[in-house]
Design a protein around this motif. Structure first.
Motif, PDB file in Angstrom:
ATOM      1  N   GLN A  93       6.068 -35.014  72.771  1.00 19.53           N
ATOM      2  CA  GLN A  93       5.653 -34.332  74.003  1.00 19.53           C
ATOM      3  C   GLN A  93       6.890 -33.999  74.813  1.00 19.53           C
ATOM      4  O   GLN A  93       7.922 -34.651  74.707  1.00 19.53           O
ATOM      5  CB  GLN A  93       4.677 -35.193  74.803  1.00 19.53           C
TER       6      GLN A  93
ATOM      7  N   TYR B 236      11.573 -40.219  79.175  1.00 20.46           N
ATOM      8  CA  TYR B 236      11.424 -40.490  77.743  1.00 20.46           C
ATOM      9  C   TYR B 236      10.657 -41.789  77.518  1.00 20.46           C
ATOM     10  O   TYR B 236       9.775 -41.867  76.668  1.00 20.46           O
ATOM     11  CB  TYR B 236      12.788 -40.555  77.050  1.00 20.46           C
TER      12      TYR B 236
ATOM     13  N   GLN C 234       8.389 -43.061  79.240  1.00 21.82           N
ATOM     14  CA  GLN C 234       6.985 -42.914  79.594  1.00 21.82           C
ATOM     15  C   GLN C 234       6.256 -41.930  78.678  1.00 21.82           C
ATOM     16  O   GLN C 234       5.066 -41.703  78.835  1.00 21.82           O
ATOM     17  CB  GLN C 234       6.854 -42.478  81.054  1.00 21.82           C
ATOM     18  N   SER C 235       6.966 -41.351  77.730  1.00 24.66           N
ATOM     19  CA  SER C 235       6.351 -40.396  76.810  1.00 24.66           C
ATOM     20  C   SER C 235       5.919 -41.122  75.536  1.00 24.66           C
ATOM     21  O   SER C 235       6.184 -42.296  75.352  1.00 24.66           O
ATOM     22  CB  SER C 235       7.334 -39.278  76.459  1.00 24.66           C
TER      23      SER C 235
ATOM     24  N   ASN D  25       7.088 -40.060  72.688  1.00 26.34           N
ATOM     25  CA  ASN D  25       8.144 -39.696  71.745  1.00 26.34           C
ATOM     26  C   ASN D  25       8.668 -40.930  71.011  1.00 26.34           C
ATOM     27  O   ASN D  25       9.092 -41.901  71.629  1.00 26.34           O
ATOM     28  CB  ASN D  25       9.288 -39.004  72.474  1.00 26.34           C
TER      29      ASN D  25
ATOM     30  N   ASN E 246       9.339 -33.881  77.905  1.00 28.41           N
ATOM     31  CA  ASN E 246       9.642 -34.785  79.010  1.00 28.41           C
ATOM     32  C   ASN E 246       9.566 -34.032  80.331  1.00 28.41           C
ATOM     33  O   ASN E 246       9.812 -32.828  80.389  1.00 28.41           O
ATOM     34  CB  ASN E 246      11.047 -35.379  78.848  1.00 28.41           C
TER      35      ASN E 246
END
Length: 159
Positions: A35, A50, A52-53, A55, A37
């Motif tokens: 997703q 990053y 909180q993603s 990924n 950022n």
């Protein structure tokens, strides 16, 4: 890729001890760019964007442990022969999961799951719950993947 049904690990492994645990984990590994950022117009990515993603996220799909003393059956625990490769059939139970495009299927094999599962002394003792400090020994575990010892994961893939 869609999997539906009984998932299992069929591994060939050895230990230098006389008891061991093997843990198998089936994981859905998200791509590093799963997703976008959040961006701050002045400084680039927002702080912690990053983290909180999703990924690079590793989503556990199935996990199971097998204790060597019970590899031949639960009725009569027995010691393992040191440095002898044996087959470990580890059921990972029924699963229904879709690995999306760009995701990777990750398999991890490890020999401990402490503190979730109690430690194995790596030496066969009548009861690990009564093991003393001298019962705990260093051991080397090996997983084999050869034509003669073909460790693999059994996946019921839906066409």
């Amino acid at each position: 890729m869609t999997i539906t049904g009984d998932v299992a690990a069929d591994i060939f492994a050895s230990t230098s001890g006389t008891d061991a645990d093997f843990v198998v984990k089936l994981i859905d590994a998200y791509p590093e760019n799963a997703q976008a950022n959040a961006w701050n117009a002045d400084n680039g990515p927002a702080p912690h964007a990053y983290a909180q993603s999703m990924n690079g996220y590793q989503l556990p799909i199935a996990m199971e442990i097998k204790r060597g003393r019970y590899n031949s059956g639960y009725e009569h625990p027995r010691a393992l022969a040191p440095n002898s490769a044996i087959e470990w059939k580890i059921p990972l139970r029924d699963r229904d999961h879709v690995f999306l495009k760009g995701h990777r299927l990750m398999v991890q094999v490890q020999s401990t799951w402490f503190p979730l599962i109690d430690r194995n002394p790596q030496r066969f003792v009548p009861s690990i719950y009564q093991a003393t400090a001298v019962d705990y020994v260093k051991a080397t575990q090996r997983v084999y993947s050869t034509p003669a010892l073909p460790s693999h994961i059994v996946l019921p893939i839906v066409p």
